[in-house]
Design a protein around this motif. Structure first.
Motif, PDB file in Angstrom:
ATOM      1  N   LEU A 273       0.841  -1.187   0.000  1.00  0.00           N
ATOM      2  CA  LEU A 273       0.000   0.000   0.000  1.00  0.00           C
ATOM      3  C   LEU A 273       0.882   1.244   0.000  1.00  0.00           C
ATOM      4  O   LEU A 273       2.048   1.207   0.388  1.00  0.00           O
ATOM      5  CB  LEU A 273      -0.916   0.016   1.236  1.00  0.00           C
ATOM      6  N   ASP A 274       0.302   2.352  -0.447  1.00  0.00           N
ATOM      7  CA  ASP A 274       0.962   3.644  -0.414  1.00  0.00           C
ATOM      8  C   ASP A 274       1.419   3.931   1.025  1.00  0.00           C
ATOM      9  O   ASP A 274       0.655   3.752   1.967  1.00  0.00           O
ATOM     10  CB  ASP A 274      -0.028   4.719  -0.873  1.00  0.00           C
ATOM     11  N   PRO A 275       2.668   4.366   1.231  1.00  0.00           N
ATOM     12  CA  PRO A 275       3.125   4.672   2.595  1.00  0.00           C
ATOM     13  C   PRO A 275       2.232   5.665   3.331  1.00  0.00           C
ATOM     14  O   PRO A 275       2.152   5.633   4.563  1.00  0.00           O
ATOM     15  CB  PRO A 275       4.530   5.255   2.361  1.00  0.00           C
ATOM     16  N   ALA A 276       1.538   6.520   2.583  1.00  0.00           N
ATOM     17  CA  ALA A 276       0.637   7.471   3.229  1.00  0.00           C
ATOM     18  C   ALA A 276      -0.510   6.777   3.941  1.00  0.00           C
ATOM     19  O   ALA A 276      -1.132   7.346   4.853  1.00  0.00           O
ATOM     20  CB  ALA A 276       0.082   8.455   2.193  1.00  0.00           C
ATOM     21  N   TYR A 277      -0.791   5.535   3.561  1.00  0.00           N
ATOM     22  CA  TYR A 277      -1.889   4.792   4.178  1.00  0.00           C
ATOM     23  C   TYR A 277      -1.595   4.395   5.613  1.00  0.00           C
ATOM     24  O   TYR A 277      -2.485   3.898   6.315  1.00  0.00           O
ATOM     25  CB  TYR A 277      -2.205   3.550   3.355  1.00  0.00           C
TER      26      TYR A 277
ATOM     27  N   ILE B 168     -10.502   7.364   1.637  1.00  0.00           N
ATOM     28  CA  ILE B 168      -9.087   7.055   1.822  1.00  0.00           C
ATOM     29  C   ILE B 168      -8.229   8.291   1.586  1.00  0.00           C
ATOM     30  O   ILE B 168      -7.290   8.579   2.332  1.00  0.00           O
ATOM     31  CB  ILE B 168      -8.666   5.904   0.879  1.00  0.00           C
ATOM     32  N   ASP B 169      -8.548   9.037   0.535  1.00  0.00           N
ATOM     33  CA  ASP B 169      -7.801  10.258   0.236  1.00  0.00           C
ATOM     34  C   ASP B 169      -7.885  11.234   1.394  1.00  0.00           C
ATOM     35  O   ASP B 169      -6.886  11.852   1.790  1.00  0.00           O
ATOM     36  CB  ASP B 169      -8.359  10.888  -1.037  1.00  0.00           C
ATOM     37  N   LEU B 170      -9.053  11.366   1.973  1.00  0.00           N
ATOM     38  CA  LEU B 170      -9.247  12.304   3.072  1.00  0.00           C
ATOM     39  C   LEU B 170      -8.450  11.888   4.302  1.00  0.00           C
ATOM     40  O   LEU B 170      -7.840  12.718   4.977  1.00  0.00           O
ATOM     41  CB  LEU B 170     -10.741  12.383   3.389  1.00  0.00           C
ATOM     42  N   LEU B 171      -8.420  10.582   4.599  1.00  0.00           N
ATOM     43  CA  LEU B 171      -7.720  10.099   5.784  1.00  0.00           C
ATOM     44  C   LEU B 171      -6.208  10.053   5.585  1.00  0.00           C
ATOM     45  O   LEU B 171      -5.444  10.357   6.506  1.00  0.00           O
ATOM     46  CB  LEU B 171      -8.223   8.702   6.154  1.00  0.00           C
ATOM     47  N   ALA B 172      -5.773   9.669   4.386  1.00  0.00           N
ATOM     48  CA  ALA B 172      -4.340   9.514   4.135  1.00  0.00           C
ATOM     49  C   ALA B 172      -3.649  10.836   3.858  1.00  0.00           C
ATOM     50  O   ALA B 172      -2.460  11.006   4.147  1.00  0.00           O
ATOM     51  CB  ALA B 172      -4.120   8.558   2.961  1.00  0.00           C
TER      52      ALA B 172
END
Length: 571
Positions: free
Chosen positions: A287-291, A501-505
């Motif tokens: 997963l993207d590290p931002a996750y 997901i965009d909002l949280l990450a």
């Protein structure tokens, strides 16, 4: 499909090429053409030294788009590059590198090179392809899963130490998958598995043995296992395994490797089966590290139906650590055409059933399930508790398409200044809408809904009704029913999940330039084609939070004074 009847010219050229090879090669003899069912085949013998090796070349139904097979006609294991005695030879030309210009004659030449090389050196020919773990495990019916955490638990035992424990096993499509659930007694374990398998599992006794480095090995039978245990001072355990009648999983750990034989059967007829040990953790970043931010996030899913169930599972897969699940309904068999849950949850309240599903997807996540409908006919205390639970979340997702529920979610989001997402599948599955609202950046939810309704009116088309009675059904021009299916719902739910997901990450940024998108799934209303997407600019943000009205401060002082005076009187 009979390729040689459809392409007789290619079939004749194949026959001629094999005949030419036999003419110029003294090692190829006894060539005969025949049919194996409807498949064209050539029997031939290859002479290598004093040996005469009978082979059969079989053309598949999809030749020349698929590779032929060369098999040992007498089912002899000829090479280390062979899929078992009854299997085909693994040659230079294989399904993974096959091209249409390769001929059966070239396959026979490849077989000759392979067998000649191994006859000359006495060693298997070098391999130029890799066999995946999944290929190696294809015929493995018993598998033992372990992780870094399992290895850490096993490392707590000193060399020579024996500990009782427990294993759990699950039958998944005929494959028995086991894991170590604890080391030590149930009331005071030395180590416990945090990520246990869900669903229908059986538990049985385990014995964990820490053996010296390099000693652990797979035992072919119970006598070999007993001899290994005797050799390292575990005679009592060896006798117990021989004379017992219970099912026992034995885990041998030498500090690096794991071997897991299972002993079962009645005394005097005890048997042993070896499990294949499988390291169950993924390699690399998935997963993207931002996750990583999602692990600490808490999300309220209001409505665990078709859209909400899919969003919740997608968020759990993405790493969201905690959920508040709210739905007062019970899953029915009719829900299975669109819901993420399956027949095992029919008759169960959707919220706790979905929570169990989330644990199957992400064992690290936690959830709170509330089975009272938000805005339903319930006690005030229960409704207040549910609203309070929503208020604790980092994001509110309304997946109900219910105006009353939307109003309550909007009030919580505005007052607590929490971001909110919502989505709706239009009746008939012709499309849907997804919306994301951030405090201080986008309009408050009620304002946003009003602006969306204005945008609808400005498009100059007749939109479907809100579908509150039959939310997924509409009628076409000919009166035939149009009903959204699981794929329709999945498209809208996935876009809603991307918003969440965009909002949280990425709380300080976003990949979405607009806060709302109307997504077409057919050429209806204003949409010109499936996947026609229309963004909606909702304008500037307005008031989030609670703004004190004129006189509120004085009213609060008076209220507090009255309450204080009343408390003093009661004292």
């Amino acid at each position: 499909m009979i390729w040689w009847a459809e392409q007789p010219g290619r079939a004749q050229s194949e026959r001629n090429a094999i005949g030419d090879l036999a003419e110029r090669s003294s090692w190829l003899v006894g060539v005969e053409m025949r049919l194996v069912g409807t498949q064209l085949a050539f029997d031939c013998d290859i002479e290598i030294g004093e040996r005469r090796i009978p082979l059969t070349l079989v053309y598949p139904d999809f030749f020349p788009d698929a590779a032929p097979s060369i098999l040992a006609r007498d089912r002899e294991l000829l090479s280390g590059h062979q899929y078992g005695p009854s299997g085909e030879l693994c040659l230079e030309h294989r399904p993974d590198n096959w091209t249409r210009d390769v001929t059966g004659a070239m396959m026979i030449e490849s077989a000759h090179r392979l067998l000649s090389s191994e006859d000359e050196t006495g060693q298997p020919a070098p391999a130029d392809h890799r066999v995946t773990r999944a290929q190696r495990m294809r015929h493995s019916a018993f598998r033992f899963l372990f992780s870094r955490d399992t290895l850490s638990g096993l490392g707590l035992l000193a060399e020579g130490e024996v500990a009782e424990g427990e294993m759990q096993e699950q039958d998944v499509a005929g494959t028995y998958v086991a894991q170590l659930s604890r080391i030590g007694p149930a009331d005071g374990p030395l180590w416990r598995e945090a990520k246990k398998r869900g669903g229908d599992v059986r538990s049985f006794r385990a014995v964990v043995v820490r053996v010296p480095a390099g000693v652990g090995r797979a035992s072919q039978n119970l006598d070999e296992l007993k001899a290994l245990l005797w050799a390292h001072g575990h005679s009592a355990l060896a006798t117990d395994l021989k004379d017992g009648s219970d099912l026992v999983g034995v885990l041998l750990f030498d500090g690096k490797r794991i071997h897991v034989p299972m002993v079962f059967g009645e005394p005097g007829a005890r048997k042993l089966i070896n499990y294949d040990a499988i390291f169950a953790e993924p390699n690399g970043i998935r997963l993207d590290p931002a996750y990583e931010r999602l692990k600490a996030s808490k999300v309220a899913i209001v409505g665990c139906g078709s859209v909400g169930s899919k969003v919740a599972v997608q968020l759990a897969r993405s790493g969201v650590g905690s959920f508040v699940l709210i739905d007062g309904d019970v899953l029915s068999a009719g829900n299975l055409v669109r819901n993420e849950l399956d027949w095992r949850s029919v008759g169960v309240h959707k919220a706790p059933a979905l929570g169990a599903r989330l644990k199957e997807v992400n064992a690290d996540c936690t959830f709170t399930a509330r089975t009272n409908p938000l805005g339903g006919q319930e006690s005030g205390a229960m409704a207040a508790a549910t609203m309070a639970a929503i208020e604790t979340c980092d994001l509110i997702v309304d997946a109900t398409a219910d105006p009353g529920v939307f109003n309550l979610c909007s009030a919580i989001a505005r007052r607590a200044e929490k971001p909110m997402c919502w989505g709706q599948v239009f009746a008939g599955g012709g499309g849907g809408i997804v919306v994301r609202l951030r405090p201080g950046i986008d309009p408050a939810p009620l304002t946003a809904r009003q602006r969306i309704e204005v945008w609808y009116a400005q498009q100059g088309v007749d939109w479907p009704e809100d579908g509150s009675a039959k939310p997924y059904e509409d009628a076409g021009a000919d009166g035939a029913p149009l009903i959204a299916d699981d794929a329709d719902v999945g498209v809208i739910a996935s876009h809603l999940s991307r918003f969440a997901i965009d909002l949280l990450a990425r709380p300080g940024a976003t990949v979405f330039p607009y806060p709302a998108y109307v997504i077409g799934l057919s050429d209806r209303w204003l949409f010109t084609a499936p996947f026609d997407v229309r963004p909606i600019d909702l304008g500037e943000s307005d008031a989030w939070g609670v703004e004190p009205g004129s006189g509120d401060i004085d009213a609060l002082k008076e209220l507090l004074a009255d309450l204080t005076a009343k408390k003093s009187d009661e004292g």
